[in-house]
Design a protein around this motif. Structure first.
Motif, PDB file in Angstrom:
ATOM      1  N   GLU A 198      30.216 -29.660   8.109  1.00 49.44           N
ATOM      2  CA  GLU A 198      29.303 -28.839   7.329  1.00 49.44           C
ATOM      3  C   GLU A 198      29.517 -27.356   7.629  1.00 49.44           C
ATOM      4  OE1 GLU A 198      25.451 -31.577   6.498  1.00 49.44           O
ATOM      5  OE2 GLU A 198      25.441 -30.442   8.356  1.00 49.44           O
ATOM      6  N   GLN A 199      29.329 -26.545   6.590  1.00 53.20           N
ATOM      7  CA  GLN A 199      29.429 -25.094   6.732  1.00 53.20           C
ATOM      8  C   GLN A 199      28.164 -24.459   6.177  1.00 53.20           C
ATOM      9  OE1 GLN A 199      32.840 -23.380   4.847  1.00 53.20           O
ATOM     10  NE2 GLN A 199      34.287 -24.642   5.966  1.00 53.20           N
ATOM     11  N   GLU A 200      27.632 -23.477   6.890  1.00 58.50           N
ATOM     12  CA  GLU A 200      26.471 -22.745   6.403  1.00 58.50           C
ATOM     13  C   GLU A 200      26.955 -21.662   5.438  1.00 58.50           C
ATOM     14  OE1 GLU A 200      22.391 -20.812   8.099  1.00 58.50           O
ATOM     15  OE2 GLU A 200      24.171 -20.674   9.347  1.00 58.50           O
ATOM     16  N   HIS A 201      26.281 -21.562   4.295  1.00 58.94           N
ATOM     17  CA  HIS A 201      26.651 -20.557   3.298  1.00 58.94           C
ATOM     18  C   HIS A 201      25.396 -19.796   2.875  1.00 58.94           C
ATOM     19  CE1 HIS A 201      28.960 -18.656   0.156  1.00 58.94           C
ATOM     20  NE2 HIS A 201      28.040 -18.991  -0.732  1.00 58.94           N
ATOM     21  N   SER A 243      20.099 -19.757   2.851  1.00 55.94           N
ATOM     22  CA  SER A 243      21.307 -20.412   3.341  1.00 55.94           C
ATOM     23  C   SER A 243      21.187 -21.904   3.109  1.00 55.94           C
ATOM     24  CB  SER A 243      21.515 -20.123   4.819  1.00 55.94           C
ATOM     25  OG  SER A 243      20.537 -20.776   5.586  1.00 55.94           O
ATOM     26  N   MET A 244      22.333 -22.536   2.921  1.00 54.23           N
ATOM     27  CA  MET A 244      22.392 -23.987   2.770  1.00 54.23           C
ATOM     28  C   MET A 244      23.596 -24.497   3.529  1.00 54.23           C
ATOM     29  SD  MET A 244      21.381 -24.807  -1.144  1.00 54.23           S
ATOM     30  CE  MET A 244      19.768 -24.341  -1.739  1.00 54.23           C
ATOM     31  N   LEU A 245      23.473 -25.719   4.025  1.00 57.90           N
ATOM     32  CA  LEU A 245      24.605 -26.376   4.658  1.00 57.90           C
ATOM     33  C   LEU A 245      25.396 -27.112   3.587  1.00 57.90           C
ATOM     34  CD1 LEU A 245      23.020 -27.816   7.908  1.00 57.90           C
ATOM     35  CD2 LEU A 245      24.552 -25.853   7.688  1.00 57.90           C
ATOM     36  N   LEU A 246      26.685 -26.822   3.514  1.00 59.48           N
ATOM     37  CA  LEU A 246      27.560 -27.426   2.519  1.00 59.48           C
ATOM     38  C   LEU A 246      28.513 -28.395   3.209  1.00 59.48           C
ATOM     39  CD1 LEU A 246      28.513 -24.170   0.579  1.00 59.48           C
ATOM     40  CD2 LEU A 246      26.618 -25.728   0.108  1.00 59.48           C
ATOM     41  N   ASP A 247      28.784 -29.513   2.561  1.00 58.57           N
ATOM     42  CA  ASP A 247      29.688 -30.527   3.109  1.00 58.57           C
ATOM     43  C   ASP A 247      31.121 -30.196   2.706  1.00 58.57           C
ATOM     44  OD1 ASP A 247      31.056 -32.747   3.941  1.00 58.57           O
ATOM     45  OD2 ASP A 247      29.738 -34.184   2.951  1.00 58.57           O
ATOM     46  N   ALA A 248      31.890 -29.674   3.653  1.00 61.65           N
ATOM     47  CA  ALA A 248      33.266 -29.248   3.383  1.00 61.65           C
ATOM     48  C   ALA A 248      34.236 -30.420   3.273  1.00 61.65           C
ATOM     49  CB  ALA A 248      33.736 -28.286   4.464  1.00 61.65           C
ATOM     50  N   GLU A 302      19.356 -28.661  -5.272  1.00 59.89           N
ATOM     51  CA  GLU A 302      18.579 -28.509  -4.048  1.00 59.89           C
ATOM     52  C   GLU A 302      17.526 -27.425  -4.278  1.00 59.89           C
ATOM     53  OE1 GLU A 302      19.459 -27.721   0.638  1.00 59.89           O
ATOM     54  OE2 GLU A 302      20.910 -28.835  -0.555  1.00 59.89           O
ATOM     55  N   GLU A 333      14.650 -22.707  -0.284  1.00 66.33           N
ATOM     56  CA  GLU A 333      13.784 -22.796   0.892  1.00 66.33           C
ATOM     57  C   GLU A 333      12.669 -21.758   0.880  1.00 66.33           C
ATOM     58  OE1 GLU A 333      16.455 -20.183   3.999  1.00 66.33           O
ATOM     59  OE2 GLU A 333      16.883 -22.301   3.817  1.00 66.33           O
TER      60      GLU A 333
END
Length: 61
Positions: free
Chosen positions: A2-5, A17-22, A31, A34
């Protein structure tokens, strides 16, 4: 993996920010923001684990 973007919400314009599944090359999902809780269509694209494209669009309710 996962990468934070970080990006700006298309509804409230706040930085979020969201966590993306790389591990998935191309994906589209919805989504909630927040900050304002409105739905956002998220479309990240990865190549070799690196984010190469990112799109976020508001979803009308």
């Amino acid at each position: 993996m996962e990468q934070e973007h970080f990006f700006q919400c298309p509804h409230c314009w706040e930085d979020v920010s969201m966590l993306l599944d790389a591990s998935i090359r191309s994906q589209t999902y919805i989504e909630d923001c927040e900050v304002c809780c409105n739905p956002i269509e998220i479309s990240p694209t990865f190549e070799d684990g690196e984010l190469i494209a990112f799109r976020s669009e508001s979803i009308e309710q």
